[in-house]
Design an enzyme around this catalytic site. Structure first.
Site, PDB file in Angstrom:
ATOM      1  N   GLY A  20      11.243   6.545   0.966  1.00 19.05           N
ATOM      2  CA  GLY A  20      12.689   6.052   1.315  1.00 19.05           C
ATOM      3  C   GLY A  20      13.121   5.307   2.548  1.00 19.05           C
ATOM      4  N   TYR A  21      12.598   5.091   3.480  1.00 19.20           N
ATOM      5  CA  TYR A  21      12.051   4.292   4.687  1.00 19.20           C
ATOM      6  C   TYR A  21      12.016   2.766   4.617  1.00 19.20           C
ATOM      7  CZ  TYR A  21      12.577   8.832   7.573  1.00 19.20           C
ATOM      8  OH  TYR A  21      12.729  10.161   8.052  1.00 19.20           O
ATOM      9  N   GLY A  22      11.375   2.978   3.329  1.00 21.39           N
ATOM     10  CA  GLY A  22      10.710   0.992   3.602  1.00 21.39           C
ATOM     11  C   GLY A  22       9.718   1.156   2.669  1.00 21.39           C
TER      12      GLY A  22
ATOM     13  N   VAL B 282       5.500  -0.793   2.462  1.00 23.70           N
ATOM     14  CA  VAL B 282       4.535  -0.977   3.388  1.00 23.70           C
ATOM     15  C   VAL B 282       3.379  -1.760   3.196  1.00 23.70           C
ATOM     16  CG1 VAL B 282       1.966   0.885   5.015  1.00 23.70           C
ATOM     17  CG2 VAL B 282       4.487   1.489   4.359  1.00 23.70           C
TER      18      VAL B 282
ATOM     19  N   ILE C 138       0.934  -0.867  -0.133  1.00 24.34           N
ATOM     20  CA  ILE C 138       0.053   0.051   0.917  1.00 24.34           C
ATOM     21  C   ILE C 138       0.937   1.364   0.011  1.00 24.34           C
ATOM     22  CG2 ILE C 138      -2.185  -1.043   0.854  1.00 24.34           C
ATOM     23  CD1 ILE C 138      -1.185   0.343   3.899  1.00 24.34           C
ATOM     24  N   GLY C 139       2.699   0.806   0.110  1.00 24.23           N
ATOM     25  CA  GLY C 139       2.921   1.846   0.277  1.00 24.23           C
ATOM     26  C   GLY C 139       4.545   2.059  -0.080  1.00 24.23           C
TER      27      GLY C 139
ATOM     28  N   ASP D  69       9.200  14.524   7.073  1.00 25.59           N
ATOM     29  CA  ASP D  69       8.628  14.057   5.876  1.00 25.59           C
ATOM     30  C   ASP D  69       7.075  14.346   5.546  1.00 25.59           C
ATOM     31  OD1 ASP D  69       8.302  13.663   2.736  1.00 25.59           O
ATOM     32  OD2 ASP D  69       8.199  11.373   3.207  1.00 25.59           O
TER      33      ASP D  69
END
EC number: 2.7.11.1
Length: 397
Positions: A92-94, A96, A88-89, A208
């Site tokens: 830059g962090y990971g 989801v 679902i997303g 962010d």
């Protein structure tokens, strides 16, 4: 006994074949011989034994003192093996995933990327602090998973999509986001961010803020998400980084140029988001004519030319009053002041927004009263006219 420290990832990594190829994570091979190969999730689970000291299954209650410590097996089952089809997303962090736990609870599971250089100690501190956050305008962090090199965060699932979808998606010529709903969303975001900036110690800088990170529930209440790895700062402190995080169009100029980060960076991004909500335009849109590509520059020009009414998103069912619109635009413009020191704090922003909201409600009540008064006068005049006409007719008889 459960270790109080999260084991640091060391060189000698072995890939775990779970999830998308480009997002596969690694775990430490410090306990694996050079001739031994581990390419499955079970390898990561067995590695956890050295972390927990209690076998392959982690404890239900986190040693950090809040929420749950989820096992990799639990989250793998909840997300159908980190299946691409339920992503679902990504950011830059990971990446989801949407998931459903054994008890039926819907969750959003974020698998953190291993290439972000996130220190283990910092991960522990930030998860511990942010895991205790409880605010109706912040997505709740339910727990986490630490197995091998896996670092996963488990959030509550908000099921009405995100703000970006409702503003820029295909919702027809007239969308469901009325002016009142949009103001309520802006105010909700402000309250959530004010809690991060002013209600916690150390304070939390999101880094962010953007429309895709604002989730909406069925009543259109805003919930700020993706703050699980935001930067923690002590009181009256700033942070200088060589790696600027954020999204094009939302990043504060001083942060982009110097790496100087504090809560005023969030204020700038928030101002951009207000403009996006009011106008329905992206912060940067190269498909638009020259002079309209950059939202901030275009909006300043329109306001300077006394054309504020023309900036309102045409998808809003009923445009606001001129006074209500100008007050919100003033808040947005103050938030994006090039001088970070001149930007208002989030608490002050809430005060300005609530004053505007109160003014708008009073204005509508006044308009309603005026309309009611006019209707009464017209009815009285009509009845008086009818009475006079009857009296005149009786005289004629």
């Amino acid at each position: 006994m459960i270790s109080k420290e999260i084991k640091e990832i060391v060189p000698g990594e072995i890939q775990v074949d779970i999830g998308k190829v480009e997002h596969r994570v690694v775990f430490s091979a410090s306990r694996v011989s050079s001739g031994e190969s581990r390419g499955t999730a079970s390898a990561a689970a067995s590695e956890t034994a050295s972390f927990s000291g209690s076998g392959n299954v982690g404890p239900e209650v986190s040693h950090l003192g809040w929420g749950r410590w989820y096992t990799l097996r639990e989250l793998e089952a909840a997300t159908n093996g980190l299946c691409e089809e339920i992503v679902i997303g990504e950011g830059g962090y990971g990446i989801v995933y949407r998931g459903v736990l054994n008890d039926g609870t819907k969750v959003a599971v974020k698998n953190l990327l291993n290439n972000m250089g996130q220190a283990e100690k910092e991960f522990k501190v930030e998860v511990e602090v942010i895991g205790r956050v409880r605010h109706k305008n912040l997505v709740r962090l339910l727990g986490y998973c630490v197995e091998g090199a896996y670092r996963m965060l488990v959030y509550e699932f908000v099921d009405n999509g995100n703000l970006e979808q409702w503003i820029h998606g295909d919702v027809g010529d007239v969308g469901p986001l009325t002016w009142d709903i949009r103001i309520n969303i802006i105010l909700g975001m402000a309250k959530g961010l004010a809690y991060l900036h002013e209600g916690l110690e150390p304070k939390v800088v999101h880094r962010d803020i953007k429309s895709s990170n604002i989730l909406l529930d069925r009543l259109w209440n805003a919930k700020v998400s993706d703050f699980g790895l935001a930067k923690l700062l002590g009181s009256d402190s700033s942070y200088v980084t060589t790696r600027v995080m954020g999204t094009l169009g939302y990043v504060a100029p001083e942060y982009a140029c110097t790496g100087m980060l504090n809560e005023k960076s969030d204020i700038y991004s928030f101002g951009i988001l207000i403009m996006e909500i009011i106008t329905g335009r992206n912060p940067v849109d190269y498909s638009r004519p020259q002079g309209e590509t950059n939202l901030v520059d275009w909006l300043k020009t329109m306001v300077g030319n006394r054309r504020s009414e023309e900036v309102v998103d045409p998808k809003i069912p009923e445009p606001p009053s001129s006074k209500a619109l100008k007050r919100v635009l003033l808040v947005a413009l103050r938030c994006v002041d090039p001088d970070a020191n001149k930007r208002p704090k989030m608490g002050h922003i809430i005060h300005m927004l609530e004053a505007e909201d109160s003014l708008y409600r009073d204005e509508r009540r006044t308009t309603t009263r005026d309309q009611g008064s006019r209707e009464k006068q017209e009815t009285a005049a009509s009845e008086s006219g009818e009475s006079g006409s009857r009296h005149h007719q009786q005289k004629l008889r």
